[in-house]
Write a protein that holds these residues in place. Structure first.
Motif, PDB file in Angstrom:
ATOM      1  N   ARG A  81      28.261   2.928  23.907  1.00  0.00           N
ATOM      2  CA  ARG A  81      29.325   3.151  24.896  1.00  0.00           C
ATOM      3  C   ARG A  81      29.916   1.826  25.361  1.00  0.00           C
ATOM      4  O   ARG A  81      31.127   1.715  25.575  1.00  0.00           O
ATOM      5  CB  ARG A  81      28.778   3.926  26.100  1.00  0.00           C
ATOM      6  N   TYR A  82      29.047   0.826  25.525  1.00  0.00           N
ATOM      7  CA  TYR A  82      29.546  -0.489  25.933  1.00  0.00           C
ATOM      8  C   TYR A  82      30.496  -1.061  24.880  1.00  0.00           C
ATOM      9  O   TYR A  82      31.600  -1.506  25.197  1.00  0.00           O
ATOM     10  CB  TYR A  82      28.400  -1.459  26.178  1.00  0.00           C
ATOM     11  N   SER A  85      33.858   0.870  24.787  1.00  0.00           N
ATOM     12  CA  SER A  85      34.732   0.615  25.926  1.00  0.00           C
ATOM     13  C   SER A  85      35.284  -0.803  25.923  1.00  0.00           C
ATOM     14  O   SER A  85      36.361  -1.070  26.460  1.00  0.00           O
ATOM     15  CB  SER A  85      33.977   0.861  27.243  1.00  0.00           C
ATOM     16  N   THR A  86      34.550  -1.717  25.302  1.00  0.00           N
ATOM     17  CA  THR A  86      34.951  -3.125  25.315  1.00  0.00           C
ATOM     18  C   THR A  86      35.879  -3.481  24.167  1.00  0.00           C
ATOM     19  O   THR A  86      36.876  -4.183  24.362  1.00  0.00           O
ATOM     20  CB  THR A  86      33.709  -4.034  25.249  1.00  0.00           C
ATOM     21  N   ARG A  89      37.291   1.539  19.000  1.00  0.00           N
ATOM     22  CA  ARG A  89      36.438   2.212  18.024  1.00  0.00           C
ATOM     23  C   ARG A  89      36.239   1.416  16.741  1.00  0.00           C
ATOM     24  O   ARG A  89      35.113   1.277  16.248  1.00  0.00           O
ATOM     25  CB  ARG A  89      37.027   3.590  17.688  1.00  0.00           C
ATOM     26  N   GLU A 215      33.359  -7.652  28.862  1.00  0.00           N
ATOM     27  CA  GLU A 215      33.380  -6.453  29.699  1.00  0.00           C
ATOM     28  C   GLU A 215      32.012  -6.138  30.289  1.00  0.00           C
ATOM     29  O   GLU A 215      31.896  -5.724  31.441  1.00  0.00           O
ATOM     30  CB  GLU A 215      33.882  -5.262  28.875  1.00  0.00           C
ATOM     31  N   LYS A 219      31.485  -5.918  34.266  1.00  0.00           N
ATOM     32  CA  LYS A 219      31.040  -4.679  34.897  1.00  0.00           C
ATOM     33  C   LYS A 219      29.710  -4.870  35.599  1.00  0.00           C
ATOM     34  O   LYS A 219      29.448  -4.270  36.652  1.00  0.00           O
ATOM     35  CB  LYS A 219      30.945  -3.565  33.846  1.00  0.00           C
TER      36      LYS A 219
END
Length: 241
Positions: A81-82, A85-86, A89, A215, A219
């Motif tokens: 997921r990290y 999101s960063t 895909r 990111e 975060k």
């Protein structure tokens, strides 16, 4: 900066024409420096390329995930997921293939990686890196003793102070003194000491202090800052401040 040095040297050598030429050449140097800075992320005393930082981050993730002798799907999903999101895909899938290879096949040296980062990153960035790694360890619902031991080892290699490590750890372990540990003070601290500790911690962990394009680190800084605020508010409620 280089433009003014060039202007001064040029003036001393050739007076006004030299000053103008030196200023022009110095401006070119400054411009090149700015362009170089857009290619590399500035993490402190030295610059680390995004590719190097990604590789080091992947390696540290694999070390933490394997610390308790098992690789859970929740931990792998947390890392996936990290990356999604960063990086998006396409790039995330390429990075994750490398990550899977590191997790399953390679033995990497935490000491070597962390020593490299400790020399090239600011302390605030390293704090958030430890926080991010704690998040991976806790992705399956608990941080095991083996994972805590490995995270402590990594923190030492990153030259993270013991109290800062315990502060981060407290965010993943609930206890009666959690709020105080996060603020790095004792339960016996006076109200004024609590306020001072909050101001110091809020300043230390403010996201603006991190100043990074990564990111996960950004975060982590935001989450740590929220935890500091939450801890202070809890103590305020408990004490009726």
């Amino acid at each position: 900066m280089a433009r003014w040095v060039g202007a001064l040297v040029g003036y001393l050598l050739f007076r006004l024409p030299g000053a103008l030429l030196g200023f022009f050449l110095g401006s070119l140097i400054d411009s090149m420096g700015r362009k170089e800075g857009s290619v590399f992320q500035d993490f402190g005393r030295a610059r680390v390329s995004p590719q190097d930082f990604e590789l080091h981050l992947i390696s540290l993730c694999s070390i933490v995930i394997k610390a308790d002798g098992k690789v859970t799907q929740q931990e792998l999903d947390y890392v996936r997921r990290y990356f999604l999101s960063t990086y998006g895909r396409e790039k995330a899938n390429a990075i994750f293939r490398t990550f899977n290879e590191v997790v399953k096949k390679r033995e990497v040296s935490a000491e070597k990686i962390c020593s490299h980062l400790a020399q090239r990153t600011r302390y605030e960035v390293r704090l958030q890196l430890v926080h991010f790694l704690f998040g991976i360890a806790g992705a399956d619902g608990r941080v095991s003793p083996a994972e805590v031991e490995k995270l402590l080892e990594i923190a030492r290699y990153l030259r993270i102070g013991p109290r800062d490590f315990e502060s981060i750890k407290a965010m993943f372990f609930e206890s009666a003194d959690t709020a105080y540990t996060i603020l790095e003070i004792e339960r016996t601290a006076t109200d004024e000491e609590v306020k001072k500790a909050y101001r110091n911690m809020a300043k230390k962990y403010h996201p603006d202090r991190v100043n990074t394009q990564d990111e996960a680190i950004r975060k982590g800084a935001e989450e740590k800052f929220k935890q500091v605020q939450k801890a202070y508010e809890q103590i305020q409620r408990d004490r009726g401040l």
